[in-house]
Design an enzyme around this catalytic site. Structure first.
Site, PDB file in Angstrom:
ATOM      1  N   PHE A 260     -10.048  -1.341   0.078  1.00  9.56           N
ATOM      2  CA  PHE A 260      -9.220  -1.671   1.247  1.00  9.56           C
ATOM      3  C   PHE A 260      -8.925  -3.151   1.379  1.00  9.56           C
ATOM      4  CE2 PHE A 260     -12.271   1.796   2.265  1.00  9.56           C
ATOM      5  CZ  PHE A 260     -11.392   2.847   2.122  1.00  9.56           C
ATOM      6  N   ILE A 485      -8.489   2.493  -6.825  1.00  9.55           N
ATOM      7  CA  ILE A 485      -9.551   2.322  -5.820  1.00  9.55           C
ATOM      8  C   ILE A 485      -9.735   3.587  -4.980  1.00  9.55           C
ATOM      9  CG2 ILE A 485      -9.468  -0.197  -5.683  1.00  9.55           C
ATOM     10  CD1 ILE A 485      -7.618  -0.030  -3.300  1.00  9.55           C
ATOM     11  N   GLY A 486      -9.250   4.687  -5.537  1.00 11.57           N
ATOM     12  CA  GLY A 486      -9.334   5.953  -4.827  1.00 11.57           C
ATOM     13  C   GLY A 486      -7.968   6.417  -4.365  1.00 11.57           C
ATOM     14  N   THR A 487      -6.967   5.636  -4.726  1.00 13.83           N
ATOM     15  CA  THR A 487      -5.610   5.871  -4.245  1.00 13.83           C
ATOM     16  C   THR A 487      -4.857   6.918  -5.047  1.00 13.83           C
ATOM     17  OG1 THR A 487      -5.120   3.972  -5.611  1.00 13.83           O
ATOM     18  CG2 THR A 487      -5.310   3.572  -3.274  1.00 13.83           C
ATOM     19  N   ILE A 649       8.457   9.379  -3.620  1.00 14.10           N
ATOM     20  CA  ILE A 649       7.030   9.660  -3.628  1.00 14.10           C
ATOM     21  C   ILE A 649       6.676  10.245  -4.999  1.00 14.10           C
ATOM     22  CG2 ILE A 649       5.209  11.056  -2.558  1.00 14.10           C
ATOM     23  CD1 ILE A 649       6.378   8.682  -0.832  1.00 14.10           C
ATOM     24  N   THR A 654      -1.395  12.976  -3.248  1.00 12.80           N
ATOM     25  CA  THR A 654      -2.222  11.772  -3.096  1.00 12.80           C
ATOM     26  C   THR A 654      -1.545  10.777  -2.154  1.00 12.80           C
ATOM     27  OG1 THR A 654      -1.283  10.988  -5.189  1.00 12.80           O
ATOM     28  CG2 THR A 654      -3.484  11.949  -5.270  1.00 12.80           C
ATOM     29  N   GLY A 724       0.046   2.656   0.286  1.00 11.49           N
ATOM     30  CA  GLY A 724      -1.364   2.375   0.593  1.00 11.49           C
ATOM     31  C   GLY A 724      -1.613   1.907   2.010  1.00 11.49           C
ATOM     32  N   GLU A 725      -0.767   1.018   2.506  1.00 11.89           N
ATOM     33  CA  GLU A 725      -1.093   0.348   3.764  1.00 11.89           C
ATOM     34  C   GLU A 725      -0.320   0.868   4.970  1.00 11.89           C
ATOM     35  OE1 GLU A 725      -1.174  -3.610   1.076  1.00 11.89           O
ATOM     36  OE2 GLU A 725      -2.575  -3.431   2.710  1.00 11.89           O
TER      37      GLU A 725
HETATM   38 MO1  MOS Z   1      -4.832  -4.248   0.158  1.00 11.23          MO
HETATM   39  S1  MOS Z   1      -5.568  -5.137   1.880  1.00 11.23           S
HETATM   40  O1  MOS Z   1      -3.750  -5.418  -0.440  1.00 11.23           O
HETATM   41  O2  MOS Z   1      -6.134  -3.951  -0.825  1.00 11.23           O
END
Ligand code: MOS
Length: 765
Positions: A260, A485-487, A649, A654, A724-725
């Site tokens: 994260f 990272i799990g994404t 997408i 995921t 992701g964000e």
């Molecule tokens: Mo994200 S806060 O750019 O891992």
């Protein structure tokens, strides 16, 4: 690294053809390895000579180490060495060598460099022993005396020191100059809002603790299994800090248990483990405790003021957004909290300001949607307040001020289907049935409220390389030093490659997580699919072209004279588009040419000149329902709809997981998360899961994610922007707005704990 990752057994994709198309909803390739425990994380690698290091942290926030007695610890069973600033191996001395690829302006922290203490919990010693237990026991035997100096912590006590940040960080965009005359316009407008907001410190709490296992080969080569969002960033950092040649260090991060943003910078366990390995000439592992996870950076405490003004018909006349955030004494951590407020709503007068206060603490750190998570929170609550002042529906107010070009610089958006997000999200949620007045809905003893907010995040693309090897047996191996990272990186990249070559997913392996693989950026900013995905698409296209050339050379080739547009890759074969029965298997093609493998490499550089002409962003509309028990001050978020426009997408499953994970965190940010500091000690006190509350299953109810149709070929050749964000942005604001709709109580600080929700005196701003 050339080995395949043996534990990856992808599911069969499309039972009909065995072929994969991007956009499908596929389970993650690495799911089985993760749930069976086959996936190894940084702290799970072993070596016969492995020693264990335990970190001892400072108990003061500012000052010097006066004396450090290691005798008792050294005499304890199993202890091999106690490393401090007095006996550490040689370290480079220039700041430059400590700057990782994502470092902000200033002087990076150097573990065990000298006797100075910059923040509470700063490592002052590493106790190395045969076992973890022996090291941990001996760590309690150190006798350390400090020369304490007064420290300054707590943003709100030091606002008078607020100043402009240093603009030295690459990629940092300071707020734009004022547009129009924001203050005059605000003063002259008939409807005005002036609100202050406060957000407390939040800490990253990924499941996986930070850990580095340094495995030393007999020739001195170091293979480091590190928890990081970039193996190459950690490799670069270790090489620079210790003056080690590039080929002396390999960093791997095959699996990462969440990060994260906390893994964008190398954390201090990495240099400490390397220090011990170099000094003791053996393998060493250092793993931080959950408590120590609260000592190396956090989402910064932030105060904001938002002034909005509108005409009677709801057209924005002025937006003024000021934010002050904390940083450390040594680095200027910047996340430009206010910038999104100049990019979302049409307005002629906009003034944005962002300042920092340096405090005696560790440098803050990117956390999911850094800057936007706080800035959009304030903007979207202020917009809600304005809607009530105007007696206008909150969604109608957003639509009345919908921007078709960037309001601050007039640039068009590369794509912006936000209107679709509003419409589809509202429809799914049932927003049209919302009664306008607060306190109008009740179920049993609970008040019910509906709130909404807009979300926005940047759509970035960096540069990356990828290589692709087609083997004689028909397997395709694509590689880039990317991170998962799990994404879902493993799965998304394999899907892009499988689609390009018309191969079933189980014939494709995507290799990542190794610093020796082709260059890839940090997995950050939600840019990995647009970046690495485009590199994968590029290298696969090269491979297809080379395969077509091979096909041209077949005896009496039916492909002779055919171009890429005339052929397609499907079902493991190359075939004519017009006559699909004319086909040749890819493996057969290599065999005919007598080739064991065909390899291509590709460098993906973003089309920056073209991209700069556009504002590139991901958008969302978040709708939420809360139930509030006023007798207890408790809030339940019973329903959330998040409608997202994020370009194409790649993997619907995921990607939806990313967004719903972001919503969960948004709820957690809204109701639970805050690191409390005891300012007498300058130390975070609730550094554990018992006292730092994160949302758990019982806090989470119905979450629906919708992706609206969007395709953005300016951000990336594959049309994708990134997910992701965006999932977290606006969620806490939607919760706050729903609490207002339920209760008539306006909450402008997070987390919205029962003490603030209970009726009574005005809640603190
Ligand atoms: Mo994200 S806060 O750019 O891992």
């Amino acid at each position: 690294m050339t080995d395949l990752i043996p534990e990856l057994k992808p599911p069969v994709a499309d039972a009909g053809t065995g072929c994969v198309r991007t956009g499908m909803a596929l389970p993650r390739i690495d799911g089985r390895a993760k749930v069976t425990g086959a996936a190894q994380y940084a702290a799970e690698y072993h070596a016969p000579d492995l020693a264990h290091g335990v970190v001892v942290g400072s108990t003061i926030a500012c000052g010097r180490i006066a004396s450090l007695d290691t005798r008792a610890a050294l005499a304890a069973p199993g202890v091999i060495e106690v490393i401090t600033h007095l006996n550490r191996p040689r370290l480079r001395s220039f700041d430059l060598f400590y700057k990782d690829m994502t470092a902000p302006a200033g002087s990076p922290f150097r573990p065990l460099y000298d006797d100075r203490i910059h923040s509470s919990g700063q490592p002052v010693a590493l106790v190395v022993a045969r076992t973890f237990e022996e090291a941990r026991y001996a760590a309690g035997l150190l006798d350390i005396a400090y020369q304490q100096r007064p420290h300054q912590t707590g943003l709100r006590s030091h606002l008078e020191r607020a100043r402009e940040p240093s603009h030295m960080k690459a990629g940092y965009t300071p707020p734009p100059d004022e547009k129009g005359h924001a203050l005059q316009a605000w003063e002259a407008a008939p409807v005005r809002i002036d609100s202050s907001f406060y957000s407390g410190v939040e800490h990253h709490n990924p499941m996986e603790l930070f850990s580095s296992t340094v495995i030393r080969a007999r020739d001195g080569h170091l293979t480091i299994h590190d928890k990081t969002q970039s193996s190459q960033n950690s490799r670069w950092y270790v090489s620079h800090v210790f003056g080690l040649a590039k080929d002396k260090v390999t960093v791997r991060n095959t699996y990462v248990g969440g990060a994260f943003g906390s893994g964008l910078r190398p954390q201090y366990q990495l240099p400490l483990a390397v220090m011990a390995a170099l000094m003791l000439k053996r393998s060493v592992r250092v793993t931080l405790t959950r408590q120590q996870m609260f000592t190396f950076g956090h989402r910064p405490e932030t105060v904001q003021r938002l002034r909005l003004a509108a005409s009677e018909d709801g057209k924005l006349q002025s937006i003024m957004h000021e934010a002050v955030a904390e940083t450390s004494r040594s680095e200027d951590y910047v996340e430009a909290v206010v910038n999104w407020s100049g990019q979302l709503y049409a307005c002629d007068n906009i003034r944005l300001d962002y300042q920092l206060v340096a405090l005696d603490q560790f440098t803050p750190l990117d956390m999911r949607a850094p800057g936007a998570a706080h800035g959009m929170h304030a903007l979207e609550i202020a917009m809600d307040e304005l809607s009530y002042a105007l007696k206008m529906d909150p969604l109608a107010l957003r639509l009345a001020n919908y921007a078709s070009v960037n309001p601050t610089d007039g640039k068009p958006y590369s794509s912006k289907q936000l209107r679709q997000c509003y419409q589809q999200g509202a429809q799914l949620f049932g927003w049209a049935r919302r009664p306008p007045a607060p306190r109008a809905m009740r179920v049993g003893r609970e008040l019910v409220g509906w709130g909404m907010a807009t979300g926005m995040w940047d759509a970035m693309q960096m540069f990356a390389r990828a290589s692709a090897v087609l083997h004689a047996d028909g397997r395709l191996v694509v590689s880039s030093a990317a991170t998962d990272i799990g994404t879902g990186t493993y799965t998304a990249m394999a899907m892009i490659a499988a689609e390009a070559l018309g191969l079933p997913l189980e014939r494709v392996v995507f290799q990542l997580g190794d610093s020796t693989l082709p260059v890839a950026p940090v997995e950050g900013g939600s840019s990995h699919v647009a970046t690495v995905g485009s590199a994968v698409a590029g290298v696969c296209e090269k491979l297809c072209k080379s395969l077509l050339k091979l096909a041209h050379r077949l005896p009496d080739s039916p492909f002779s004279g055919k171009r890429m547009k005339d052929v397609e890759f499907a079902g493991g074969a190359l075939r004519l588009r017009a006559r699909p029965e004319v086909s040749v298997g890819l493996a057969a093609l290599l065999a005919t040419a007598g080739m064991q493998r065909m390899e291509e490499k590709y460098l993906m550089l973003p089309a920056m000149l073209k991209q700069r002409k556009y504002t590139r962003a991901v958008h969302s509309a978040v709708f939420c329902e809360v139930r509030v028990d006023e007798a207890l001050g408790t809030v339940r978020v019973t329903r959330v709809v998040s409608a997202v426009a994020a370009g194409r997408i790649i993997n619907a499953r995921t990607a939806a997981s990313q967004v719903s994970g972001g919503v969960v965190w948004g709820i957690s940010q809204a109701l639970h998360e805050e690191s409390s500091m005891d300012h007498r000690h300058g130390r975070f006190m609730n550094h554990n899961f018992a006292e730092y509350h994160v949302a758990v299953n019982a806090d989470i109810h119905d979450i629906q994610v919708v992706f609206v149709e969007e395709d953005d070929r300016i951000v990336s050749r594959i049309g994708a922007k990134g997910v992701g964000e965006i999932g977290i942005v606006g969620v806490a604001a939607a919760v706050s707005n729903a609490i207002y709709h339920a209760t008539g109580r306006r909450l402008r600080s997070t987390p919205m704990t029962p003490d603030k929700v209970l009726p009574g005196e005005t809640p603190p701003a």
